[in-house]
Write a protein that holds these residues in place. Structure first.
Motif, PDB file in Angstrom:
ATOM      1  N   LYS A  54       0.832  -1.208   0.000  1.00  0.00           N
ATOM      2  CA  LYS A  54       0.000   0.000   0.000  1.00  0.00           C
ATOM      3  C   LYS A  54       0.869   1.262   0.000  1.00  0.00           C
ATOM      4  CE  LYS A  54      -4.142   1.934   2.118  1.00  0.00           C
ATOM      5  NZ  LYS A  54      -3.715   3.326   1.895  1.00  0.00           N
ATOM      6  N   TYR A  55       1.981   1.211   0.716  1.00  0.00           N
ATOM      7  CA  TYR A  55       2.923   2.339   0.729  1.00  0.00           C
ATOM      8  C   TYR A  55       3.439   2.624  -0.683  1.00  0.00           C
ATOM      9  CZ  TYR A  55       7.514   4.561   1.210  1.00  0.00           C
ATOM     10  OH  TYR A  55       8.599   5.365   1.056  1.00  0.00           O
ATOM     11  N   ILE A  57       2.026   1.882  -3.520  1.00  0.00           N
ATOM     12  CA  ILE A  57       0.924   2.378  -4.346  1.00  0.00           C
ATOM     13  C   ILE A  57       0.674   3.861  -4.080  1.00  0.00           C
ATOM     14  CG2 ILE A  57      -1.569   2.225  -4.737  1.00  0.00           C
ATOM     15  CD1 ILE A  57      -1.264  -0.829  -4.132  1.00  0.00           C
ATOM     16  N   ASP A  58       0.614   4.216  -2.804  1.00  0.00           N
ATOM     17  CA  ASP A  58       0.286   5.591  -2.430  1.00  0.00           C
ATOM     18  C   ASP A  58       1.426   6.566  -2.714  1.00  0.00           C
ATOM     19  OD1 ASP A  58      -2.132   4.639  -1.560  1.00  0.00           O
ATOM     20  OD2 ASP A  58      -1.576   4.570   0.563  1.00  0.00           O
ATOM     21  N   GLU A  59       2.642   6.164  -2.379  1.00  0.00           N
ATOM     22  CA  GLU A  59       3.789   7.076  -2.480  1.00  0.00           C
ATOM     23  C   GLU A  59       4.336   7.209  -3.898  1.00  0.00           C
ATOM     24  OE1 GLU A  59       5.220   9.031  -0.098  1.00  0.00           O
ATOM     25  OE2 GLU A  59       3.521   8.461   1.170  1.00  0.00           O
ATOM     26  N   ASN A  61       2.495   6.238  -6.778  1.00  0.00           N
ATOM     27  CA  ASN A  61       1.406   6.312  -7.759  1.00  0.00           C
ATOM     28  C   ASN A  61       1.423   5.125  -8.727  1.00  0.00           C
ATOM     29  OD1 ASN A  61      -0.871   7.560  -8.865  1.00  0.00           O
ATOM     30  ND2 ASN A  61       0.351   8.624 -10.422  1.00  0.00           N
TER      31      ASN A  61
END
Length: 214
Positions: A54-55, A57-59, A61
Motif C-alpha cells: 500500500k505504501y 501504491i500511495d507514495e 502512484n
C-alpha cells in the motif's frame, strides 16, 4: 523444560534468508522506473507485505493492487526459497529435541505461506510444525501481539506455556506485550537493534546450538 508449546519466526530465525529481502523494495521500484528513497529500508522495516504494498501504491502512484505487488515480491524471491536458502546452525538438532519432549511447535511469519512451505519442505523440517500462520492470511502484521495470541490459541496453550523465538525487535516487542517468554535469535539483519533486543528478551542466543537440554 516447563513450556508446552513453541512459536518460531521463519526468516532470520530458522532460515538464513534476510539478505534476500534486504534490497527487494529498491529492486521493485527500479523495475517500475521509480527512484527509491535513501531511507527506504528503514521505512519498510516493520511493515507487513500488505502495508509495504500500500505504501508503494500511495507514495509512487503505482497502478497496481496490493495483491499484484505481493505476487511480484514473491516471484522475485521464489527461486531463492526453492533452491538456495538454508537453515541456521543447530535448527534441526533443536527441533528434534523439542519434539522428543512433546512440545508442539508452529511458525508465525510475514512470508507467504506457499514460499514458507517450499523452503521448509526442501529443508525437510516442515513436519516438525503443527501449522504455519502468516500475516497474509490473518491480516495481522507481526508487530501486533494479536498474531501471536492467535497462534497460541490454535496450539491450545496460554502464552505463559509457550516460548517464542524471534530475531526482529518489533516482533519481540509484540510477543512480549502479549506476555510470552521470548528468546531473541541473533541475525545480521538486526545488528543495529541487538542491544535493545538483548535488553527486552528473556534470553538471547547466537545460534540454536547454544541451548542446553536437561
Amino acid at each position: 523444560m516447563k513450556f508446552k508449546g513453541a512459536i518460531f519466526d521463519l526468516d532470520g530465525t530458522l532460515i538464513d534468508s534476510m539478505a534476500v529481502w534486504e534490497n527487494i523494495g529498491e529492486e521493485f521500484l527500479k523495475s517500475k522506473g521509480k527512484i527509491p528513497p535513501k531511507n527506504l529500508s528503514d521505512t519498510l522495516k516493520t511493515m507487513s507485505f500488505q502495508e509495504s504494498s500500500k505504501y508503494f501504491i500511495d507514495e509512487f502512484n503505482l497502478d497496481l493492487s496490493v495483491d499484484e505487488i505481493i505476487y511480484e515480491f514473491n516471484r522475485m524471491v521464489e527461486d531463492k526459497y526453492r533452491y538456495e536458502i538454508g537453515l541456521k546452525e543447530g535448527v534441526v538438532y533443536y527441533l528434534r529435541k523439542l519434539k522428543s519432549k512433546n512440545i508442539k511447535m508452529c511458525i508465525v511469519t510475514a512470508t507467504d505461506k506457499a514460499l514458507s512451505e517450499i523452503v521448509l519442505t526442501r529443508l525437510k523440517v516442515l513436519d516438525f510444525f503443527e501449522f504455519i500462520l502468516t500475516s497474509g492470511e490473518t491480516g495481522i502484521p507481526k508487530d501486533n501481539p494479536e498474531i501471536y495470541l492467535q497462534a497460541s490459541e490454535i496450539l491450545g496453550y496460554s502464552p505463559n506455556e509457550i516460548i517464542v523465538y524471534e530475531d526482529a525487535l518489533h516482533c519481540i516487542k509484540a510477543a512480549k506485550e502479549a506476555n510470552f517468554y521470548v528468546i531473541g535469535v541473533e541475525d545480521e539483519s538486526a545488528r543495529e537493534d541487538r542491544k535493545e533486543i538483548k535488553k527486552i528478551s528473556d534470553g538471547y542466543i547466537g545460534s540454536f546450538e547454544e541451548i542446553n537440554f536437561k
